[in-house]
Write a protein that holds these residues in place. Structure first.
Motif, PDB file in Angstrom:
ATOM      1  N   ARG A 140      -4.792   2.360  -4.575  1.00  0.00           N
ATOM      2  CA  ARG A 140      -5.569   3.680  -4.319  1.00  0.00           C
ATOM      3  C   ARG A 140      -6.731   2.709  -3.363  1.00  0.00           C
ATOM      4  NH1 ARG A 140      -6.386   8.535  -8.529  1.00  0.00           N
ATOM      5  NH2 ARG A 140      -7.667   9.007  -6.375  1.00  0.00           N
ATOM      6  N   TRP A 141      -7.717   2.611  -4.052  1.00  0.00           N
ATOM      7  CA  TRP A 141      -8.784   1.390  -3.513  1.00  0.00           C
ATOM      8  C   TRP A 141      -9.100   1.263  -2.190  1.00  0.00           C
ATOM      9  CZ3 TRP A 141      -9.243  -3.645  -2.130  1.00  0.00           C
ATOM     10  CH2 TRP A 141      -8.507  -5.221  -2.029  1.00  0.00           C
ATOM     11  N   ALA A 199      -6.238   8.450   3.750  1.00  0.00           N
ATOM     12  CA  ALA A 199      -6.291   7.836   2.190  1.00  0.00           C
ATOM     13  C   ALA A 199      -6.724   9.652   1.382  1.00  0.00           C
ATOM     14  CB  ALA A 199      -8.888   7.472   2.814  1.00  0.00           C
ATOM     15  N   LEU A 200      -7.001  10.698   1.957  1.00  0.00           N
ATOM     16  CA  LEU A 200      -7.006  12.218   1.508  1.00  0.00           C
ATOM     17  C   LEU A 200      -5.313  12.357   1.329  1.00  0.00           C
ATOM     18  CD1 LEU A 200      -9.492  13.922   3.534  1.00  0.00           C
ATOM     19  CD2 LEU A 200      -9.875  13.212   1.268  1.00  0.00           C
ATOM     20  N   THR A 219       1.395  15.780   1.648  1.00  0.00           N
ATOM     21  CA  THR A 219       1.778  14.428   2.306  1.00  0.00           C
ATOM     22  C   THR A 219       2.989  14.034   2.507  1.00  0.00           C
ATOM     23  OG1 THR A 219       2.055  11.925   1.640  1.00  0.00           O
ATOM     24  CG2 THR A 219       2.168  13.256  -0.534  1.00  0.00           C
ATOM     25  N   SER A 252      -7.597   2.423   0.850  1.00  0.00           N
ATOM     26  CA  SER A 252      -8.064   3.143   1.778  1.00  0.00           C
ATOM     27  C   SER A 252      -8.954   2.795   2.184  1.00  0.00           C
ATOM     28  CB  SER A 252      -6.579   3.895   2.055  1.00  0.00           C
ATOM     29  OG  SER A 252      -6.597   4.468   0.693  1.00  0.00           O
ATOM     30  N   TRP A 253      -9.715   3.905   1.328  1.00  0.00           N
ATOM     31  CA  TRP A 253     -10.928   4.203   1.205  1.00  0.00           C
ATOM     32  C   TRP A 253     -11.660   2.671   1.885  1.00  0.00           C
ATOM     33  CZ3 TRP A 253     -11.924   9.611   1.181  1.00  0.00           C
ATOM     34  CH2 TRP A 253     -10.680  10.086   0.133  1.00  0.00           C
ATOM     35  N   ASN A 256       0.662  -0.962   0.053  1.00  0.00           N
ATOM     36  CA  ASN A 256       0.031  -0.135   0.395  1.00  0.00           C
ATOM     37  C   ASN A 256       0.724   1.510  -0.004  1.00  0.00           C
ATOM     38  OD1 ASN A 256      -2.616   1.497   0.274  1.00  0.00           O
ATOM     39  ND2 ASN A 256      -2.415   0.806   2.433  1.00  0.00           N
ATOM     40  N   ALA A 315      -2.704   9.807   0.954  1.00  0.00           N
ATOM     41  CA  ALA A 315      -2.232   8.842  -0.003  1.00  0.00           C
ATOM     42  C   ALA A 315      -3.025  10.480  -1.547  1.00  0.00           C
ATOM     43  CB  ALA A 315      -3.281   7.945   0.253  1.00  0.00           C
ATOM     44  N   ASP A 316      -4.200  10.148  -1.991  1.00  0.00           N
ATOM     45  CA  ASP A 316      -4.756  10.115  -3.282  1.00  0.00           C
ATOM     46  C   ASP A 316      -4.267  11.957  -3.398  1.00  0.00           C
ATOM     47  OD1 ASP A 316      -5.894   8.263  -3.589  1.00  0.00           O
ATOM     48  OD2 ASP A 316      -7.938   8.943  -3.442  1.00  0.00           O
ATOM     49  N   LYS A 317      -2.971  13.150  -3.177  1.00  0.00           N
ATOM     50  CA  LYS A 317      -2.577  13.632  -2.546  1.00  0.00           C
ATOM     51  C   LYS A 317      -3.707  15.440  -3.002  1.00  0.00           C
ATOM     52  CE  LYS A 317       0.894  11.846  -3.394  1.00  0.00           C
ATOM     53  NZ  LYS A 317       2.150  11.670  -4.843  1.00  0.00           N
ATOM     54  N   ILE A 318      -4.740  14.982  -2.096  1.00  0.00           N
ATOM     55  CA  ILE A 318      -5.962  15.953  -1.838  1.00  0.00           C
ATOM     56  C   ILE A 318      -5.337  16.456  -0.758  1.00  0.00           C
ATOM     57  CG2 ILE A 318      -8.326  16.616  -1.382  1.00  0.00           C
ATOM     58  CD1 ILE A 318      -9.073  13.502  -2.606  1.00  0.00           C
TER      59      ILE A 318
END
Length: 518
Positions: A471-472, A396-397, A405, A474-475, A337, A399-402
């Motif tokens: 990516r799926w 999760a946010l 990080t 952590s969500w 992950n 990891a998705d660079k939202i």
């Protein structure tokens, strides 16, 4: 009637009465009332039972916990060293996921059988036979490091180790109910969870990368060689290719050697625990530690049937199953992950180690509070899940660079997420037992942990889908954690077992053993 036969001869049936005097004489006796045909109006007769708590209970708990640690250590062996293992045996992420998945697969196959064994044959037979399977599985992995035979033996060993999982996961509440008084039950369950996770799951994150260092597969960089070198200097290109092949062969040989040493260490630990358990691991203490321990649990098959009708139990079972099943499997492939985020195998190992250790410490502290402030399990669980969900969302946010990080963010979010959800596990175990009582603890937790392994199995099977990415993951963990809150909201706490034990302080008290079907 002999007081030593407490488990076999005490009342159980719904509606039977247990009476407990307030000031029992040494060595802590209490009376249960059984049916008698002489008096049509009060068909009861008094049976006196001795109550005693033994110091050896801590030894039994320690040996069992070491067995659970070995089972967890072997199950979690491959995620922390996935980079080296994939290079050494030409595996991919799907192979690593399948090695972890053998645990849930074996659990679903054998879970009901071993729950039956705990309830009918007792702890000694169930634990020693499971410990033998773990040691045998560890031994199979030590025969060779040469594919494809090594791959087959490693998979077989992981499956046998998985067969030891049902007892390792199901028995902690059984041991605490048989050996420990009420004010130590949740703490004992927590310790039986703590030691396997520190020495097993966290230990795998520590000793795996320590004994199997990660080797870079890019030992020879050929990017500087252009087409003219290949055309006009073929002998130099051939020499570079040979050197690259030699370096790769040496690297793979070294990786296999290190992995085999890890296999030897884990096999030695499993064999030692099996021998210790074989020498001394009693079925139960000579005398019970509390009033509820004298009451015989329901017949396994009847209890299993009644459990499906116990509505409140299923709120706990489903919440525990979906959340911790996904969380633990997510943690077992943490390196998979975190690798796309630039986190190395060694770094992932340390994150997993710290997270598991933090979860164990938090579990013990919270379990002790739960024993002191009894009948507050739902509140403790709700708070832990709320904090855990918040940090899973942050991870999760990020990891998705939202959100921003960094390595620090990965450490903080992973550690606190795993800590919060895993700290709630002993509380959920005990709450499930209270809601289902007088159905046996082995039956209750057997069903609970089967759901846990089913959700983990589905999670790891999805990871085996080619090119699905990470990516799926952590969500999914966030989704199943949030889904638990409506279940907790509908849950109505009842503490049938604890009330029997607490009634020892009530003068001329009587207690009706409740119907678990609600």
């Amino acid at each position: 009637m002999s007081s030593n036969q407490y488990a076999e001869n005490s009342p159980l049936l719904k509606g039977e009465i247990v009476s407990v005097p307030s000031d029992p004489p040494p060595p802590y006796t209490y009376s249960s009332i059984n049916n008698q045909p002489d008096d049509p109006e009060d068909k009861r007769t008094t049976i006196t039972h001795n109550i005693q708590v033994y110091k050896r209970r801590w030894y039994v708990l320690l040996i069992f916990s070491c067995f659970g640690a070995c089972q967890n250590l072997i199950w979690n062996a491959w995620g922390p060293v996935s980079d080296s293992a994939k290079d050494a045996f030409d595996w991919n992420d799907g192979d690593i996921a399948l090695l972890s998945n053998w645990g849930p697969i074996a659990y679903l196959i054998s879970g009901i059988f071993f729950s039956w064994m705990i309830g009918v044959k007792g702890l000694r037979i169930a634990c020693t036979s499971s410990s033998f399977l773990v040691a045998l599985g560890a031994g199979l992995r030590c025969f060779t490091s040469t594919p494809p035979l090594s791959t087959w033996l490693i998979h077989a060993g992981q499956f046998l180790n998985g067969l030891g999982g049902p007892v390792a996961m199901t028995a902690p509440p059984v041991i605490s109910a048989i050996w420990f008084p009420p004010k130590e039950r949740t703490t004992a369950t927590s310790i039986a969870f703590l030691i396997p996770n520190i020495l097993g799951v966290a230990g795998a994150f520590l000793i795996g990368p320590l004994l199997v260092p990660s080797h870079s597969t890019n030992t020879h960089n050929t990017s500087h060689i252009n087409i003219s070198d290949k055309v006009f200097h073929p002998e130099q290109w051939l020499s570079n290719d040979i050197n690259s092949s030699t370096n790769s062969s040496r690297r793979i040989t070294a990786e296999r050697k290190h992995i085999m040493f890890l296999m030897y260490v884990e096999c030695a630990a499993a064999l030692l625990v099996f021998l210790m358990m074989l020498i001394y691991f009693p079925k139960k203490p000579p005398l019970p530690p509390c009033a509820s321990a004298t009451i015989k649990r329901q017949d396994f098959w009847k209890g299993l049937k009644d459990l499906f009708k116990c509505g409140q139990f299923w709120y706990v079972a489903i919440a525990y199953g979906i959340s911790t099943g996904v969380c633990n499997c997510w943690a077992s492939v943490l390196n998979v992950n975190l690798s796309p985020l630039g986190i190395s195998q060694d770094e992932s190992g340390w994150i997993g180690f710290y997270a598991t250790c933090a979860a164990c410490v938090a579990s013990l502290v919270i379990a002790r509070f739960a024993d002191i402030f009894s009948k507050r399990l739902k509140l403790f669980v709700f708070i832990l899940y709320a904090i855990g969900a918040a940090f899973i969302a942050w991870f999760a946010l990020a990891a998705d660079k939202i959100l921003p990080t960094s390595t620090v963010v990965m450490y903080v979010t992973v550690i606190i997420s795993i800590m919060m959800l895993n700290a709630a596990i002993p509380l959920l175990y005990e709450l499930a037992c209270e809601l289902a009582y007088p159905i046996g603890e082995g039956t209750t937790n057997g069903v609970v942990t089967i759901l846990n392994n089913l959700s983990g199995l589905i999670f790891l099977f999805i990871l085996m889908v080619p090119d699905i990415g990470t990516r799926w993951m952590s969500w999914t963990l966030l989704g199943v954690t949030v889904a638990c809150f409506p279940l907790f909201a509908m849950l109505k706490e009842t503490y049938h077992r604890l009330e029997i034990d607490e009634n020892q302080t009530v003068v001329d008290s009587t207690y009706i053993v409740p119907d678990p079907i609600q």
